[in-house]
Design an enzyme around this catalytic site. Structure first.
Site, PDB file in Angstrom:
ATOM      1  N   CYS A  19       0.949  -1.314   0.120  1.00  0.00           N
ATOM      2  CA  CYS A  19       0.237  -0.235   0.157  1.00  0.00           C
ATOM      3  C   CYS A  19       1.114   1.190  -0.030  1.00  0.00           C
ATOM      4  O   CYS A  19       0.909   1.915  -1.149  1.00  0.00           O
ATOM      5  CB  CYS A  19      -1.003   0.260   1.156  1.00  0.00           C
ATOM      6  N   CYS A  42      -1.721   1.465  -2.982  1.00  0.00           N
ATOM      7  CA  CYS A  42      -2.298   2.972  -2.837  1.00  0.00           C
ATOM      8  C   CYS A  42      -2.667   4.271  -3.000  1.00  0.00           C
ATOM      9  O   CYS A  42      -2.237   5.467  -3.687  1.00  0.00           O
ATOM     10  CB  CYS A  42      -3.347   2.810  -1.352  1.00  0.00           C
ATOM     11  N   LYS A  77       0.148   5.310  -6.448  1.00  0.00           N
ATOM     12  CA  LYS A  77      -1.098   5.361  -6.820  1.00  0.00           C
ATOM     13  C   LYS A  77      -1.871   6.792  -6.959  1.00  0.00           C
ATOM     14  O   LYS A  77      -2.682   7.397  -7.874  1.00  0.00           O
ATOM     15  CB  LYS A  77      -1.527   4.286  -6.815  1.00  0.00           C
ATOM     16  N   TYR A 101      -8.945  -3.153 -11.302  1.00  0.00           N
ATOM     17  CA  TYR A 101      -8.535  -2.180 -10.250  1.00  0.00           C
ATOM     18  C   TYR A 101      -7.345  -1.847 -10.821  1.00  0.00           C
ATOM     19  O   TYR A 101      -7.271  -0.455 -11.378  1.00  0.00           O
ATOM     20  CB  TYR A 101      -8.601  -2.585  -9.403  1.00  0.00           C
ATOM     21  N   GLU A 111      -6.976   1.685 -12.863  1.00  0.00           N
ATOM     22  CA  GLU A 111      -5.881   2.865 -12.482  1.00  0.00           C
ATOM     23  C   GLU A 111      -4.966   3.459 -13.176  1.00  0.00           C
ATOM     24  O   GLU A 111      -5.369   4.707 -12.952  1.00  0.00           O
ATOM     25  CB  GLU A 111      -6.132   2.797 -10.527  1.00  0.00           C
ATOM     26  N   HIS A 150     -27.138  20.932  -0.931  1.00  0.00           N
ATOM     27  CA  HIS A 150     -26.898  20.884  -2.585  1.00  0.00           C
ATOM     28  C   HIS A 150     -26.348  22.529  -2.482  1.00  0.00           C
ATOM     29  O   HIS A 150     -25.946  23.126  -1.420  1.00  0.00           O
ATOM     30  CB  HIS A 150     -28.609  21.953  -2.674  1.00  0.00           C
ATOM     31  N   GLU A 180     -25.888  14.638  -3.542  1.00  0.00           N
ATOM     32  CA  GLU A 180     -27.455  14.477  -3.085  1.00  0.00           C
ATOM     33  C   GLU A 180     -27.999  14.017  -4.234  1.00  0.00           C
ATOM     34  O   GLU A 180     -29.176  13.559  -2.883  1.00  0.00           O
ATOM     35  CB  GLU A 180     -27.701  16.111  -2.860  1.00  0.00           C
TER      36      GLU A 180
END
Ligand code: NDP
Length: 453
Positions: free
Chosen positions: A43, A48, A51, A177, A181, A438, A443
């Protein structure tokens, strides 16, 4: 005094191993951790973190163009690969140091070197033997490469983070993945990308509409995606040439400067000596564990990618804490694999939690769907053609929301909050009763009223 040198000996200083070791030490255990490379594991070093940093960099490409719609004139922009890699490496080194400090602070002994298991209670590192009441295997995984002629001419994700230059043309193999990516990063930074995938839609295992929608968006950004296709062979372009000829199963050949295999990962168990201790592996070579993360040998446990359940850092962290609590703190900690949210940092991002439509239909008789597709407010001025997709999967009988899925900017940030709602068993009526914020994209998840046909 215990008959062993340590209460816990952890093999592997990645996310899961470090977390379990730290917690165990904080519960009062005497802990050692062995790592042969930099602390932080996949990671932090080749996953992670680098990346995501590189994904930010790749986004600027669009941001410069989008800025014009908001009144900005941006001067000539140029990208410097070496500068990005240097900044990224500096940050990774900082994180390696933080991991060291965390372990030092918890009084965990860090042993640098490659550890192998001698028996149920003995580990050897650099020729020195250590005994422990418990051994925790947290050695992670490594990239898998298909056995095709010329595979040695390609690279894997580990290599990507240290390429000496941005490739002019890249062929990426895979539709999961890492494929989407890294394809997105390469595209954003200026490489001409062709993604080759043997399936019909990206991100198999997730709601299929996510992969379909993502492919359309990636294509709009200039990536070429070839479905139901594969690489049959790679040939070198001749002496002194960096070009590779990539032969595809549809009979065509692509020329590329870089071929990136993003074809899955496998558990890092080879050469660990697990067989010597009698640890049973799965047919995929992962450590087989029970509900308590204990292997077929009672004193040997395993967590994270090496058990091949769900290869996500936060899952490894949670598993590590369960093991530490069970072994050294009266055991009261459990982990549910339901509703694990995840994000794919493709461009645009994908975020998802809960059941896909396909899985929901297998488990529930009456599934109701709510969908929305729109242009985010930002892009009304930017002129960017990117669109956002959102989908709710609901059990009509109980009204419970089973899945929340999204392709669009900040999908990971948005889905994290909805994961809490799903964990609490939220109903569609409760989503409807929630006031939106908003103007946001998020939303939309609380304002979808009409079920999709
Ligand atoms: P994935 O399993 O996600 O994807 C592997 C891809 O390679 C699939 O599309 C698969 O096709 C394809 N493939 C496998 N074998 C072959 C072959 N022999 N020939 C052609 N194609 C092949 O693995 P990744 O390597 O992308 O990532 C590994 C794991 O790491 C992920 O599953 C995830 O858990 C984790 N990860 C998480 C990230 C995040 O949280 N953002 C980022 C990166 C990784 P098919 O679908 O047909 O099987």
């Amino acid at each position: 005094m215990s008959q062993y040198d340590y209460d816990l000996f952890t093999i592997g200083g990645g996310s899961g191993g470090v977390r379990a070791s730290r917690f165990a030490a904080q519960y009062g255990a005497r802990v050692a951790i062995a790592e042969s490379k930099d602390l932080g594991g996949t990671c932090v070093n080749v996953g992670c973190i680098p990346k995501k940093l590189m994904s930010y960099s790749a986004h600027f490409h669009e941001d410069f163009v989008d800025a014009a719609g908001f009144g900005w004139t941006v001067g000539d922009s140029r990208f410097d690969w070496a500068a990005l890699i240097a900044s990224k490496d500096k940050e990774i080194a900082r994180l390696n140091g933080i991991y060291r400090k965390i372990l030092d602070g918890a009084r965990v002994d860090i042993i640098e070197g490659y550890a192998t298991i001698e028996d149920a209670h003995t580990v050897s590192v650099n020729g020195k033997r250590y005994t422990a009441a418990h051994i925790l295997v947290a050695t992670g995984g490594r990239p898998s490469v298909p056995a095709i002629p010329g595979k040695e001419l390609g690279i894997v994700s580990d290599d990507f983070f240290h390429l000496d230059a941005l490739p002019g043309r890249t062929v990426v193999l895979g539709g999961g993945y890492i494929a989407v990516e890294l394809a997105s990063i390469l595209n954003g930074l200026g490489s001409e990308v062709t993604l080759v995938y043997r399936g019909k839609h990206l991100l198999r295992g997730m709601d299929s509409e996510l992969g379909v929608f993502l492919a359309e968006e990636m294509r709009k950004k200039g990536m070429s995606i070839l479905f139901e296709n594969n690489i049959e062979a790679i040939e070198a372009g001749g002496a002194g040439s960096r070009v590779k000829h990539v032969r595809l199963s549809d009979g065509k050949t692509l020329d590329a400067d870089c071929v990136l295999f993003a074809t899955g990962r496998h558990a890092n168990t080879a050469g660990l000596g697990l067989d010597r201790a009698g640890v049973t592996l799965t047919d995929k070579g992962a450590v087989k564990v029970d509900g308590n993360f204990t292997s077929s040998v009672q004193s040997i446990h395993a967590i994270g990618d090496v058990i091949d359940r769900i290869a996500l850092t936060p899952v490894a962290l949670a598993e590590g804490m369960v093991v530490a609590a069970r072994l050294f703190h009266n055991g009261e900690r459990s982990l549910s694999y339901d509703n694990i949210p995840t994000a794919v940092f493709s461009h645009p991002n994908v975020g998802t939690v809960g059941l896909s439509e396909e899985d929901a239909r297998k488990k529930f008789a009456d599934v109701r769907l709510f969908k929305s597709e729109f242009k985010a407010l930002k892009h009304t001025l930017s002129g960017n053609a990117e669109r956002t997709f959102m989908k709710l999967v609901v059990d009509a009988q109980s009204d419970r929301v089973l899945g929340v899925h999204m392709v669009g900017a900040d999908a990971g940030e948005i889905i994290q909050g909805f994961a809490v709602a799903l964990q609490c068993g939220a109903t569609k009526a409760q989503f409807d009763a929630t006031i939106g914020i908003h103007p946001t994209s998020a939303e939309e998840f609380v304002t979808m009223r009409t079920p999709a046909a």
